[in-house]
Design an enzyme around this catalytic site. Structure first.
Site, PDB file in Angstrom:
ATOM      1  N   GLY A  29       0.825  -1.204   0.000  1.00 31.89           N
ATOM      2  CA  GLY A  29       0.000   0.000   0.000  1.00 31.89           C
ATOM      3  C   GLY A  29       0.856   1.250   0.000  1.00 31.89           C
ATOM      4  O   GLY A  29       2.080   1.208   0.116  1.00 31.89           O
ATOM      5  N   THR A  31       1.269   3.773   2.139  1.00 34.42           N
ATOM      6  CA  THR A  31       2.058   4.089   3.331  1.00 34.42           C
ATOM      7  C   THR A  31       3.226   3.126   3.466  1.00 34.42           C
ATOM      8  O   THR A  31       4.354   3.537   3.800  1.00 34.42           O
ATOM      9  CB  THR A  31       1.179   4.051   4.594  1.00 34.42           C
ATOM     10  OG1 THR A  31       0.018   4.860   4.380  1.00 34.42           O
ATOM     11  CG2 THR A  31       1.932   4.590   5.796  1.00 34.42           C
ATOM     12  N   GLY A  84       0.596  -0.969   6.537  1.00 31.85           N
ATOM     13  CA  GLY A  84      -0.430   0.044   6.690  1.00 31.85           C
ATOM     14  C   GLY A  84      -1.765  -0.570   7.068  1.00 31.85           C
ATOM     15  O   GLY A  84      -1.882  -1.769   7.330  1.00 31.85           O
ATOM     16  N   ALA A  85      -2.798   0.268   7.113  1.00 27.77           N
ATOM     17  CA  ALA A  85      -4.153  -0.194   7.407  1.00 27.77           C
ATOM     18  C   ALA A  85      -5.143   0.772   6.790  1.00 27.77           C
ATOM     19  O   ALA A  85      -4.849   1.958   6.605  1.00 27.77           O
ATOM     20  CB  ALA A  85      -4.385  -0.302   8.911  1.00 27.77           C
ATOM     21  N   LYS A  96      -7.962  -4.223   6.713  1.00 31.14           N
ATOM     22  CA  LYS A  96      -6.914  -4.161   5.700  1.00 31.14           C
ATOM     23  C   LYS A  96      -7.408  -4.840   4.429  1.00 31.14           C
ATOM     24  O   LYS A  96      -8.392  -5.557   4.440  1.00 31.14           O
ATOM     25  CB  LYS A  96      -5.634  -4.855   6.194  1.00 31.14           C
ATOM     26  CG  LYS A  96      -4.915  -4.057   7.276  1.00 31.14           C
ATOM     27  CD  LYS A  96      -3.652  -4.745   7.778  1.00 31.14           C
ATOM     28  CE  LYS A  96      -2.682  -5.128   6.685  1.00 31.14           C
ATOM     29  NZ  LYS A  96      -2.284  -3.996   5.818  1.00 31.14           N
ATOM     30  N   GLU A 105      -0.772 -10.497   3.530  1.00 32.19           N
ATOM     31  CA  GLU A 105      -0.476  -9.589   4.649  1.00 32.19           C
ATOM     32  C   GLU A 105      -0.755 -10.276   5.982  1.00 32.19           C
ATOM     33  O   GLU A 105       0.030 -10.157   6.931  1.00 32.19           O
ATOM     34  CB  GLU A 105      -1.310  -8.315   4.525  1.00 32.19           C
ATOM     35  CG  GLU A 105      -0.837  -7.383   3.418  1.00 32.19           C
ATOM     36  CD  GLU A 105      -1.753  -6.200   3.198  1.00 32.19           C
ATOM     37  OE1 GLU A 105      -1.253  -5.174   2.714  1.00 32.19           O
ATOM     38  OE2 GLU A 105      -2.951  -6.284   3.514  1.00 32.19           O
ATOM     39  N   LYS A 123      -7.227   7.373   9.327  1.00 25.66           N
ATOM     40  CA  LYS A 123      -7.543   5.943   9.383  1.00 25.66           C
ATOM     41  C   LYS A 123      -8.010   5.495  10.769  1.00 25.66           C
ATOM     42  O   LYS A 123      -8.440   4.353  10.930  1.00 25.66           O
ATOM     43  CB  LYS A 123      -6.308   5.121   8.971  1.00 25.66           C
ATOM     44  CG  LYS A 123      -5.714   5.499   7.615  1.00 25.66           C
ATOM     45  CD  LYS A 123      -6.679   5.277   6.492  1.00 25.66           C
ATOM     46  CE  LYS A 123      -6.132   5.754   5.154  1.00 25.66           C
ATOM     47  NZ  LYS A 123      -4.938   5.041   4.714  1.00 25.66           N
TER      48      LYS A 123
END
Length: 232
Positions: A29, A31, A84-85, A96, A105, A123
């Site tokens: 992702g 981030t 990330g999330a 996610k 993941e 988030k």
């Protein structure tokens, strides 16, 4: 501070937890990609790590930037995963899978001693569910699986559109060759119950609820990065 700058701040803070010689799970992702870029700079400066990527996309970026990679079969036990999330709550429950890599993941995160989540403050939520929950499903029997998911949601007092994710002119396919059903529940009152019942559906390969997996979250906002630990 714009969105990318906040992602970089979160990635910088998480990088402080990476130690020389670590076996590192590397997320997927936008981030996570900022983290990869910063990690690559450290590797170029002499940091020794071995990374296990959670997607083909992440693997390509790591190869391009010179981050050493191994497969999870070669490194089945990891020290730390940084990822990330799409959503995170006060108990560090996550949604996610917005990038389509949720199965890998989750496998990588659960093979790690610790998982650190990196995200910007948008988030952070009180209750999961505003972001559509990705559910990775087998293509065989997809309609039956969708009906089973709808029944589970109904029993738990939830409803909303369930849409197969598309890509270009066709359906989105994960790295594992599966489809993704995006469930727009709006609010998930009992994430643990939903997780358990989704796991009982044969056609569900995995889902994007990450519960009791993350140990720390680094959240970036205009004033800098802060950390969240799970509140039970």
């Amino acid at each position: 501070m714009d969105a990318r700058e906040m992602k970089i701040k979160a990635a910088e803070a998480a990088l402080q937890h990476v130690e020389n010689g670590m076996r590192l799970g590397i997320g997927t992702g936008s981030t996570a990609e900022e983290f990869v870029r910063l990690l690559a700079e450290k590797v170029a400066g002499g940091l020794k790590v071995e990374g296990v990527p959670t997607s083909e996309r992440t693997a390509r970026l790591c190869v391009e930037l010179g981050v050493p990679l191994k497969s999870l079969d070669e490194l089945p036990e990891l020290d730390l995963t940084i990822d990330g999330a799409d959503e995170v709550d006060a108990a560090l429950r996550l949604i996610k899978g917005g990038g389509g890599a949720l199965l890998r993941e989750k496998i990588v995160a659960c093979a790690s001693q610790r998982m650190i989540v990196i995200a910007d403050e948008t988030k952070v939520v009180d209750t999961l569910g505003a972001f559509p929950l990705p559910i990775e499903i087998n293509a065989f029997g997809q309609i039956a699986t969708r009906i089973a998911v709808e029944k589970v949601a109904s029993r738990l007092g939830m409803s909303g559109d369930l849409k197969l994710r598309s890509s270009g002119d066709g359906l989105f396919m994960t790295d594992g060759g599966h489809l993704i059903l995006d469930a727009s529940f709006g609010r998930i009152p009992d994430a643990e119950a939903l997780s358990s019942q989704l796991n009982s559906i044969p056609g569900v390969v995995e889902h994007g609820l990450f519960i009791n997996i993350a140990s720390l979250a680094v959240i970036a906002g205009p004033s800098g990065a802060r950390t969240l630990e799970a509140k039970q």
